[in-house]
Design a protein around this motif. Structure first.
Motif, PDB file in Angstrom:
ATOM      1  N   SER A 257      -8.632   2.196  -1.216  1.00  0.00           N
ATOM      2  CA  SER A 257      -7.308   2.031  -0.212  1.00  0.00           C
ATOM      3  C   SER A 257      -6.638   3.275   0.063  1.00  0.00           C
ATOM      4  N   ARG A 260      -0.240   3.250   0.558  1.00  0.00           N
ATOM      5  CA  ARG A 260       0.379   2.342   0.855  1.00  0.00           C
ATOM      6  C   ARG A 260      -0.324   1.307   1.331  1.00  0.00           C
ATOM      7  N   ARG A 262      -2.719  -2.303   0.763  1.00  0.00           N
ATOM      8  CA  ARG A 262      -2.520  -3.530   0.229  1.00  0.00           C
ATOM      9  C   ARG A 262      -3.613  -4.139  -0.213  1.00  0.00           C
ATOM     10  N   VAL A 264      -5.111  -7.835  -2.354  1.00  0.00           N
ATOM     11  CA  VAL A 264      -4.391  -9.272  -2.582  1.00  0.00           C
ATOM     12  C   VAL A 264      -5.843  -9.759  -3.179  1.00  0.00           C
ATOM     13  N   ARG A 275      -2.285   2.758 -13.809  1.00  0.00           N
ATOM     14  CA  ARG A 275      -0.976   3.004 -13.225  1.00  0.00           C
ATOM     15  C   ARG A 275      -1.094   4.212 -12.185  1.00  0.00           C
ATOM     16  N   PHE A 278      -2.311   3.338  -8.626  1.00  0.00           N
ATOM     17  CA  PHE A 278      -1.382   2.462  -7.855  1.00  0.00           C
ATOM     18  C   PHE A 278      -0.112   3.559  -7.494  1.00  0.00           C
ATOM     19  N   TYR A 279       0.226   4.225  -8.422  1.00  0.00           N
ATOM     20  CA  TYR A 279       1.443   5.164  -8.287  1.00  0.00           C
ATOM     21  C   TYR A 279       1.243   6.159  -7.361  1.00  0.00           C
ATOM     22  N   GLU A 282       1.126   4.373  -3.845  1.00  0.00           N
ATOM     23  CA  GLU A 282       2.234   3.668  -3.687  1.00  0.00           C
ATOM     24  C   GLU A 282       1.482   2.241  -3.264  1.00  0.00           C
ATOM     25  N   LEU A 283       0.425   1.761  -3.628  1.00  0.00           N
ATOM     26  CA  LEU A 283      -0.056   0.488  -3.264  1.00  0.00           C
ATOM     27  C   LEU A 283       0.703  -0.661  -3.754  1.00  0.00           C
ATOM     28  N   THR A 284       0.563  -1.956  -3.134  1.00  0.00           N
ATOM     29  CA  THR A 284       1.101  -2.993  -3.425  1.00  0.00           C
ATOM     30  C   THR A 284      -0.169  -3.891  -3.907  1.00  0.00           C
ATOM     31  N   PHE A 285       0.121  -4.737  -4.704  1.00  0.00           N
ATOM     32  CA  PHE A 285      -0.994  -5.760  -5.297  1.00  0.00           C
ATOM     33  C   PHE A 285      -0.029  -7.125  -5.412  1.00  0.00           C
ATOM     34  N   GLN A 286      -0.761  -8.242  -4.920  1.00  0.00           N
ATOM     35  CA  GLN A 286      -0.336  -9.590  -4.846  1.00  0.00           C
ATOM     36  C   GLN A 286      -1.732 -10.510  -5.267  1.00  0.00           C
TER      37      GLN A 286
END
Length: 702
Positions: A257, A260, A262, A264, A275, A278-279, A282-286
């Protein structure tokens, strides 16, 4: 009708003969023409069913903890019985159904008989589905193509959550059925799509749909590949539709990725997330929830209350419609995904080899004519009128785990059982040798061979069914509560003539522990404290719905009102209730109720949902004439100050066995009421008074 079911206990998948469902309010009754086998989801269920008990336990560690906690409070034997009963309940397979509407329930205006529709119905010849889970099929979309509606919506919801923009690079990990549909929809959305899968055939098919597809097993590093085609920036978004236990998939998704980006998750994978990965970016996970907004919301799915379109543009149903529109306009080609078509009667061609099945999409085809009988015969058992024949309405947990084992043990004449879907009732009928299974409860009420009608449905149906059974001249047993409001209660009182037995399931007065307490204390003034460590039930469960369950005070605390009435030998005169955190609707499950009795006795009911599960669930204390007697969880009763009595110990016995044994005997041979009718009415009114007291902050006379 025929329906495909699977046993969690053995893993066997069978084509069962069950009663056809009846159309219900807010629903449409559909005769199925096609259904799609979701190989990923159904493979997991079948494999779980085939696993041994140890393997099942390893896959569900949280359930193991629950079982261990239950053993501490309820004992080993009741817990084992509950576990095996749960495993013995069948699972209806399938959720991608197509057919024609043959009946429309009250409150449904958007469908008519003859409409072709897609729904999330199971693999069954007839299905009854709430209107918000049904969508009309465009004329130029075939039944075969429409069978992809629901599974396509799963992929579409993942796309909605990742919010793709024209020109973005989106990676789809897993090119199974959902993954291929997801990737094709993203291409139609103007995205550059990279598909990843270990199956060369699926990779090849993806390439025919304009998808950049790679196979890591051929030596391609997916992270480096995505980085290379994005000039080192990384993917804008990653949708994971794969099903695997490894944590490597989520790690790779993070590494491929962009900052920033995304991610899903639509599928099922290991989620041991780093961590750092992702840290730093600054990734988003849903995690995507099935078909879209409305899923698992009973008000939307079962009650048909839609979310307003200006505020929730894409609900489950509107996602269904969007998939159908994409198929209709040729933006989505699902016909090419069909690997095989199998007649329903030959379902084993798919399920016998489902673990090694390499099909992408398997369709089940249904016969044009099939049985729509609402009743099926299970055994040859026949009972003549006046001989105590029993008909049961309701096939839920209480029926299967508590009531039927007792009735079977005493060889009660079980004639018929009714359940809404037909499946649970049929399963219980076979297990307990019940004569018939039906989806038409009125056939039980009107059957002259049945003398006793047993009602164990949801609470909002109790009063109506009791009234109908009494008017048909039947004895009636109904699980508590008898009614949810004064109007319902009045209708029952009007129907009750006194010539037939009406028993509410206030079983605790029949427990050997309470019988002993009554014997030792007699009818004297006393103070009784009854504590129910009821435990938490999620807010979305039907028992909290005031229109369906009536709330836990009316629906469950009434047990203790009846029990204290039994112990005191008196009627409740007035009620005062206080609750922790006053709900404007007076819907509480953490309350203290003070009861004043006509003979001067006092009762206190502590009904709490915020206690520890490791503590006993029920405790009754009686104080009278310088003596005290305490019952702990209906296993141990200790007396203090009594001559000749100190302790009674049993396995947990809340009185169900004694209650049902007496019920069957009275039905056959006659005799007085098990619970006096006046007591039943007084208890019911007292439960209503408790709610009124909470609302008015006053004592309320009964």
């Amino acid at each position: 009708m025929k329906q495909i079911i699977q046993s969690f206990k053995t893993g066997a998948t069978v084509l069962e003969e069950v009663p056809a469902p009846a159309v219900k309010r807010g629903c449409v009754l559909i005769q199925t023409t096609r259904s799609l086998v979701s190989l990923g989801t159904e493979r997991m269920l079948v494999e779980f069913g085939k696993a041994n008990m140890f393997q099942k336990a390893r896959q569900q560690p949280d359930r193991v903890k629950e079982v261990l906690a239950k053993i501490k409070t309820d004992g080993l034997k009741p817990t084992i019985n509950a576990v095996f009963n749960k495993l013995g309940q069948p699972l209806a397979l399938g959720y991608c159904n197509v057919g024609k509407v043959i009946a429309v329930g009250d409150g449904v205006n958007e469908f008519k008989t003859g409409d072709r529709v897609a729904s999330n119905g199971p693999h069954a010849e007839y299905v009854c589905i709430p209107k918000n889970l049904v969508a009309s099929i465009p004329d130029n979309v075939s039944d075969d193509e429409a069978a992809f509606t629901v599974i396509g919506s799963i992929g579409l919801q993942g796309i909605r959550l990742i919010e793709p923009q024209l020109g973005e690079t989106i990676v789809v990990v897993g090119l199974g059925l959902i993954g291929l549909i997801t990737a094709e929809l993203l291409v139609a959305n103007g995205c550059r799509v990279v598909g990843i899968d270990l199956d060369a055939r699926k990779v090849a098919m993806a390439k025919t749909k304009g998808i950049i597809a790679i196979n890591p097993s051929e030596g391609v590093d997916p992270v480096k590949y995505v980085q290379s085609i994005t000039d080192g920036l990384g993917a804008d978004g990653v949708i994971i539709t794969a099903s695997a236990k490894t944590d490597e998939i989520i790690a790779q998704a993070a590494k491929m990725s962009r900052k920033r980006g995304r991610i899903v998750l639509v599928g099922v994978i290991g989620l041991n997330i780093s961590r750092t990965d992702f840290y730093e970016k600054e990734l988003t996970f849903q995690v995507s929830c099935s078909y879209g907004p409305g899923r698992y919301d009973d008000r939307y799915e079962k009650e048909g209350i839609d979310y307003p379109l200006p505020f929730v543009r894409w609900t489950e149903k509107r996602n269904f419609m969007a998939i159908l529109q994409a198929i209709s306009t040729k933006k989505l080609d699902v016909a090419s995904l069909i690997t095989e078509r199998v007649q329903l009667s030959n379902f084993e061609q798919i399920y016998n080899n489902i673990s090694s099945q390499d099909s992408i999409a398997s369709l089940l085809e249904y016969p044009e004519k099939s049985s729509d009988s609402v009743t099926v015969s299970i055994t040859d058992g026949q009972f003549s009128a006046g001989k105590g024949g029993i008909g049961i309405i309701g096939a839920g947990n209480f029926t299967s785990m508590t009531m039927l084992p007792v009735l079977s043990e005493i060889n009660a004449p079980l004639y018929s059982i009714a359940s809404a879907s037909g499946l649970t009732g049929t399963t219980l009928a076979k297990k307990h040798k019940i004569g018939k299974s039906t989806t038409d409860y009125k056939s039980i009420i009107n059957d002259p061979s049945i003398d006793l009608v047993v009602i164990t449905t949801r609470h909002n149906e109790h009063a109506k069914m009791v009234r109908e059974a009494l008017e048909a001249g039947k004895h009636v047993f109904v699980e508590k509560p008898l009614a949810l409001n004064k109007e319902e209660l009045d209708s029952v009182i009007k129907a009750y003539k006194g010539d037939k037995m009406l028993t509410v399931g206030f079983n605790r007065r029949f427990s050997p522990h309470m019988q002993k307490v009554k014997q030792l204390t007699g009818n004297v003034q006393m103070n009784v404290i009854a504590t129910m460590n009821a435990g938490h039930i999620p807010a979305n469960v039907w028992v909290h719905d005031l229109k369906v369950g009536g709330g836990r005070i009316v629906g469950e605390a009434c047990h203790y009102m009846d029990l204290i009435t039994f112990l005191t030998g008196s009627k409740i005169k007035s009620v005062c209730m206080n609750a922790m955190g006053l709900n404007p609707q007076a819907n509480t499950d953490s309350a203290s109720i003070l009861l004043e009795y006509e003979n001067g006795s006092t009762g206190v009911i502590n009904y709490f949902s915020n206690g520890s599960k490791s503590y006993s669930k029920e405790r009754i204390e009686v104080y009278a004439q310088d003596r005290t007697i305490v019952t702990d969880n209906f296993r141990v009763t200790e007396g203090f100050g009594f001559s000749g009595f100190s302790k009674l110990k049993t396995t947990i016995d809340k009185g169900h066995a004694a209650q049902f044994k007496l019920l069957v005997e009275r039905t056959k041979n006659g005799g007085g009421a098990l619970v006096p009718f006046d007591d039943t009415i007084n208890t019911t009114l007292a439960s209503f008074a408790a709610i009124e007291s909470l609302m008015t902050r006053k004592w309320v006379n009964v």
